[in-house]
Design an enzyme around this catalytic site. Sequence first.
Site, mmCIF file in Angstrom:
data_model
loop_
_atom_site.group_PDB
_atom_site.id
_atom_site.type_symbol
_atom_site.label_atom_id
_atom_site.label_comp_id
_atom_site.label_asym_id
_atom_site.label_seq_id
_atom_site.Cartn_x
_atom_site.Cartn_y
_atom_site.Cartn_z
ATOM 1 N N ASP A 90 0.466 1.700 -9.455
ATOM 2 C CA ASP A 90 -0.058 0.340 -9.439
ATOM 3 C C ASP A 90 -1.460 0.281 -8.854
ATOM 4 O O ASP A 90 -1.887 1.198 -8.159
ATOM 5 C CB ASP A 90 0.832 -0.533 -8.543
ATOM 6 C CG ASP A 90 2.035 -1.039 -9.298
ATOM 7 O OD1 ASP A 90 2.109 -0.830 -10.509
ATOM 8 O OD2 ASP A 90 2.903 -1.650 -8.646
ATOM 9 N N LYS B 208 -1.548 -4.133 -12.474
ATOM 10 C CA LYS B 208 -1.133 -5.459 -12.880
ATOM 11 C C LYS B 208 -1.484 -6.326 -11.700
ATOM 12 O O LYS B 208 -1.169 -6.018 -10.580
ATOM 13 C CB LYS B 208 0.379 -5.434 -13.082
ATOM 14 C CG LYS B 208 0.937 -6.486 -13.926
ATOM 15 C CD LYS B 208 2.324 -6.068 -14.442
ATOM 16 C CE LYS B 208 3.274 -5.583 -13.388
ATOM 17 N NZ LYS B 208 3.989 -6.625 -12.698
ATOM 18 N N MET C 230 0.533 -12.153 -1.562
ATOM 19 C CA MET C 230 -0.038 -12.777 -2.765
ATOM 20 C C MET C 230 -0.346 -14.254 -2.548
ATOM 21 O O MET C 230 -0.128 -15.075 -3.439
ATOM 22 C CB MET C 230 0.942 -12.624 -3.952
ATOM 23 C CG MET C 230 1.126 -11.187 -4.384
ATOM 24 S SD MET C 230 2.338 -10.998 -5.705
ATOM 25 C CE MET C 230 3.856 -10.932 -4.773
HETATM 26 N N1 SAH Z 1 5.400 -4.018 -2.574
HETATM 27 C C1 SAH Z 1 4.233 -4.399 -1.795
HETATM 28 C C2 SAH Z 1 3.793 -5.808 -2.092
HETATM 29 C C3 SAH Z 1 3.315 -6.025 -3.506
HETATM 30 S S1 SAH Z 1 2.793 -7.669 -3.797
HETATM 31 C C4 SAH Z 1 4.550 -4.217 -0.313
HETATM 32 O O1 SAH Z 1 5.698 -3.952 0.052
HETATM 33 O O2 SAH Z 1 3.621 -4.294 0.498
HETATM 34 C C5 SAH Z 1 1.048 -7.521 -3.531
HETATM 35 C C6 SAH Z 1 0.643 -8.194 -2.236
HETATM 36 O O3 SAH Z 1 0.991 -7.344 -1.127
HETATM 37 C C7 SAH Z 1 -0.836 -8.407 -2.086
HETATM 38 O O4 SAH Z 1 -1.244 -9.606 -2.762
HETATM 39 C C8 SAH Z 1 -0.968 -8.552 -0.598
HETATM 40 O O5 SAH Z 1 -0.540 -9.830 -0.168
HETATM 41 C C9 SAH Z 1 0.056 -7.561 -0.097
HETATM 42 N N2 SAH Z 1 -0.545 -6.261 0.247
HETATM 43 C C10 SAH Z 1 -0.165 -5.059 -0.199
HETATM 44 N N3 SAH Z 1 -0.886 -4.066 0.379
HETATM 45 C C11 SAH Z 1 -1.738 -4.690 1.220
HETATM 46 C C12 SAH Z 1 -2.744 -4.245 2.126
HETATM 47 N N4 SAH Z 1 -3.026 -2.941 2.282
HETATM 48 N N5 SAH Z 1 -3.417 -5.165 2.842
HETATM 49 C C13 SAH Z 1 -3.147 -6.471 2.726
HETATM 50 N N6 SAH Z 1 -2.225 -6.962 1.882
HETATM 51 C C14 SAH Z 1 -1.519 -6.081 1.149
#
Ligand code: SAH
Length: 261
Positions: free
Chosen positions: A52, A73, A186
Site C-alpha cells: 500500500d 489506494k 483518515m
Molecule cells: N492499517 C493502518 C491504518 C490505515 S488507514 C494502521 O493500522 O495504522 C490510513 C490512516 O492511518 C491514515 O489516514 C492516517 O490517519 C493513519 N496513519 C497510518 N500511518 C500513519 C503515520 N505514519 N502517521 C500518521 N498517520 C498514519
Amino acid sequence: MMLADALSRLDYRPAEFRPGHVWLAGAGPGDPGCLTLEVLSAIASADCIVYDALVSEAVLSIAGKAELHFAGKRGGKPSTDQEDITRRLIELARAGKRVLRLKGGDPFIFGRGGEEALALVQAGIPFRILPGLTSGFAGLARAGFPATMRGINKAVILATGHAAGTEEDTDWAALARTGQPIVIYMGLKNLPLIAEALMAGGLGPSTPAAVIEQATTANQRVLVANLGTIVDEASAAAIAAPALIVIGGIVAMRELLQGSA
Ligand code: SAH
C-alpha cells in the site's frame, strides 16, 4: 552489528512461507524499528509483495529479490480498486508465488484486511495474518501521547473520519459523550466537520487536541492545540496525510512526558 548479533542469538523460527500462500501483514507506522520480526522475515522470503501507499520506502528496501506490486489506494476511491487488489492476490497465489500483502500499520485496523481475508477464504487460498503495530497506538506513543493514563481515561476510541458528512458517518456526539479520548484515522480532510460535531456533542473547545503527521518517520510533525483551534492550526501548518488526530485529556500529557533521548 548489535542487531544482527541479537538476531543470531534469538530462539525464534518464523513459520514457513509456502508457495501459493498469501500472508496479510502489517508493516507498522513507517519506522522500520516498528516492524515485527515475523513481518521482517516475511519481507525477506516473499516472492512478491503487494504493498500500500502507506508502506514506507525504508521498509520496502528490505525486500531483496521480491517483485514489488504497488496497490496504492487513498481514501474515497471506488471499491473496484479493492476488487482489483483481491483479484491480483488470488492470481499471484494461484501462480504458485509466496504473496505478501503488506499494509501500513495493522492489517485489521482500518486497513481492509478483513475484506481481503474474506475474499481469500472464498477463493480457497491459504493465508495467514501477521499483525503490525497500528499507527493509532505506536504513532501516539512515539509522539509522546499515552493512549491510556490512569486518572485520565479508562477507554480509548479508535475511529475513522473518512465518512464524516455522509450517511455512513459515525455518531460523533455519542463518542463525545463517553468523555474518552478519540484517535481518528483518515480524519484530516474532514477535520472541520468532525471538530464541529464533537463540540456539538458536548466536548468543549478547550479540549486538548493534536495532529500527528507521518508518525514515527523522520518527517514526523506534531501539532498540539485544542478542539476549538485545531482546524485553523492544522491548516496554517499545512499538515498533510497521513495524519492522526487525537482528542482528549491524554494530549495534555505530552508536555510532561517529553523524553530527552
Ligand atoms: N492499517 C493502518 C491504518 C490505515 S488507514 C494502521 O493500522 O495504522 C490510513 C490512516 O492511518 C491514515 O489516514 C492516517 O490517519 C493513519 N496513519 C497510518 N500511518 C500513519 C503515520 N505514519 N502517521 C500518521 N498517520 C498514519
